[in-house]
Design a protein around this motif. Structure first.
Motif, PDB file in Angstrom:
ATOM      1  N   ILE A  86       0.843  -1.181   0.000  1.00 12.65           N
ATOM      2  CA  ILE A  86       0.000   0.000   0.000  1.00 12.65           C
ATOM      3  C   ILE A  86       0.886   1.242   0.000  1.00 12.65           C
ATOM      4  N   GLY A  87       0.561   2.220  -0.810  1.00 10.85           N
ATOM      5  CA  GLY A  87       1.299   3.474  -0.828  1.00 10.85           C
ATOM      6  C   GLY A  87       2.509   3.428  -1.735  1.00 10.85           C
ATOM      7  N   SER A  88       3.298   4.503  -1.691  1.00  8.87           N
ATOM      8  CA  SER A  88       4.498   4.602  -2.514  1.00  8.87           C
ATOM      9  C   SER A  88       5.679   5.011  -1.649  1.00  8.87           C
ATOM     10  N   PHE A  89       6.858   4.790  -2.169  1.00  4.30           N
ATOM     11  CA  PHE A  89       8.083   5.099  -1.453  1.00  4.30           C
ATOM     12  C   PHE A  89       8.099   6.568  -1.076  1.00  4.30           C
ATOM     13  N   PRO A  90       8.459   6.979   0.106  1.00  5.09           N
ATOM     14  CA  PRO A  90       9.008   6.192   1.211  1.00  5.09           C
ATOM     15  C   PRO A  90       7.956   5.755   2.222  1.00  5.09           C
ATOM     16  N   ASN A  91       6.689   5.930   1.897  1.00  5.22           N
ATOM     17  CA  ASN A  91       5.614   5.618   2.841  1.00  5.22           C
ATOM     18  C   ASN A  91       4.889   4.323   2.511  1.00  5.22           C
ATOM     19  N   ARG A  92       5.578   3.388   1.926  1.00  7.66           N
ATOM     20  CA  ARG A  92       4.977   2.106   1.534  1.00  7.66           C
ATOM     21  C   ARG A  92       4.747   1.234   2.770  1.00  7.66           C
ATOM     22  N   THR A  93       3.630   0.500   2.755  1.00  3.04           N
ATOM     23  CA  THR A  93       3.285  -0.424   3.834  1.00  3.04           C
ATOM     24  C   THR A  93       3.037  -1.803   3.240  1.00  3.04           C
ATOM     25  N   ALA A  94       3.627  -2.815   3.837  1.00  6.15           N
ATOM     26  CA  ALA A  94       3.336  -4.204   3.462  1.00  6.15           C
ATOM     27  C   ALA A  94       2.281  -4.715   4.436  1.00  6.15           C
ATOM     28  N   ALA A  95       1.164  -5.173   3.883  1.00  4.81           N
ATOM     29  CA  ALA A  95       0.046  -5.641   4.711  1.00  4.81           C
ATOM     30  C   ALA A  95      -0.185  -7.121   4.460  1.00  4.81           C
ATOM     31  N   PHE A  96      -0.263  -7.896   5.520  1.00 10.34           N
ATOM     32  CA  PHE A  96      -0.552  -9.328   5.458  1.00 10.34           C
ATOM     33  C   PHE A  96      -1.829  -9.579   6.249  1.00 10.34           C
ATOM     34  N   ALA A  97      -2.841 -10.123   5.590  1.00 12.45           N
ATOM     35  CA  ALA A  97      -4.123 -10.403   6.232  1.00 12.45           C
ATOM     36  C   ALA A  97      -4.281 -11.908   6.393  1.00 12.45           C
ATOM     37  N   PHE A  98      -4.657 -12.334   7.579  1.00  8.75           N
ATOM     38  CA  PHE A  98      -4.818 -13.750   7.901  1.00  8.75           C
ATOM     39  C   PHE A  98      -6.292 -14.035   8.183  1.00  8.75           C
ATOM     40  N   TYR A  99      -6.857 -15.008   7.475  1.00  8.88           N
ATOM     41  CA  TYR A  99      -8.219 -15.479   7.697  1.00  8.88           C
ATOM     42  C   TYR A  99      -8.107 -16.968   7.988  1.00  8.88           C
ATOM     43  N   ALA A 100      -8.414 -17.364   9.211  1.00 12.76           N
ATOM     44  CA  ALA A 100      -8.211 -18.763   9.587  1.00 12.76           C
ATOM     45  C   ALA A 100      -9.307 -19.236  10.533  1.00 12.76           C
ATOM     46  N   SER A 101      -9.619 -20.510  10.428  1.00 11.08           N
ATOM     47  CA  SER A 101     -10.537 -21.098  11.399  1.00 11.08           C
ATOM     48  C   SER A 101      -9.711 -21.624  12.563  1.00 11.08           C
ATOM     49  N   HIS A 102     -10.345 -21.759  13.691  1.00  8.19           N
ATOM     50  CA  HIS A 102      -9.710 -22.258  14.900  1.00  8.19           C
ATOM     51  C   HIS A 102      -9.389 -23.743  14.715  1.00  8.19           C
ATOM     52  N   PHE A 103      -8.225 -24.167  15.171  1.00 11.72           N
ATOM     53  CA  PHE A 103      -7.833 -25.564  15.046  1.00 11.72           C
ATOM     54  C   PHE A 103      -8.847 -26.456  15.738  1.00 11.72           C
ATOM     55  N   GLY A 104      -9.423 -27.388  14.993  1.00 12.71           N
ATOM     56  CA  GLY A 104     -10.379 -28.338  15.549  1.00 12.71           C
ATOM     57  C   GLY A 104     -11.791 -27.806  15.716  1.00 12.71           C
TER      58      GLY A 104
END
Length: 178
Positions: A86-104
């Motif tokens: 997201i964004g451009s240099f020097p204000n770029r952000t790397a975003a990682f989104a996690f969608y997970a179900s609970h184990f079991g």
């Protein structure tokens, strides 16, 4: 003028959240299996999730500065890890989104995002959008490598995280805030 779903009849339990924008409100709905409609009140940054779509029976009224949306069948996010720059240099952000179900327990979901900002090295931001067990089965923290330095915010602690909670880790100074 936009739509405002003004009844609590179909409101999901614990589904009124304070969020900064409508996209976060949309994500909250898409990860909640029963959610069919959102009502985002821009002026107070309030997101409401509903289990039904209003009908022509008078459940909808108009309101200014409110975004009203319904879920299209098949639009839910499948479990996985998603990323974006997201964004451009020097204000770029790397975003990682996690969608997970609970184990079991596949009906319980966890949704969170991790942000790394180019202009703030050593700062890691976690945003929890949905935590079905409040952290009771989670380890929350950061670690340099599998055997390196680490900071732990919580370990299998009940109510360690709440929906829409943000944590910021300062890895250069061994600090965190929430």
């Amino acid at each position: 003028m936009l739509w405002n779903f003004n009844t609590s009849t179909y409101l999901l339990n614990d589904s009124i959240s304070t969020v900064s924008n409508v996209k976060i409100c949309q994500m909250l709905c898409l990860t909640e299996e029963r959610c069919r409609t959102i009502n985002f009140r821009q002026s107070i940054e309030q997101c409401e999730l509903f289990i039904d779509i209003p009908d022509s029976g008078g459940h909808v009224s108009t309101s200014i500065a409110t975004v009203f949306m319904t879920v299209i069948n098949g639009a839910r996010m499948p479990p996985g890890v998603y990323y974006n720059a997201i964004g451009s240099f020097p204000n770029r952000t790397a975003a990682f989104a996690f969608y997970a179900s609970h184990f079991g327990q596949l009906s319980r979901y966890h949704q969170f995002q991790i942000l790394f900002r180019k202009n703030l090295p050593g700062i890691v931001k976690f945003i929890y959008y949905q935590a079905s067990d409040g952290g009771a089965s989670a380890t929350i923290g950061v670690q340099n490598s599998s055997s390196g330095l680490s900071m732990t915010y919580a370990f299998t602690q009940v109510n360690a995280m709440t929906n829409t909670m943000a944590l910021i880790f300062g890895t250069n100074m061994d600090t965190f805030s929430g």
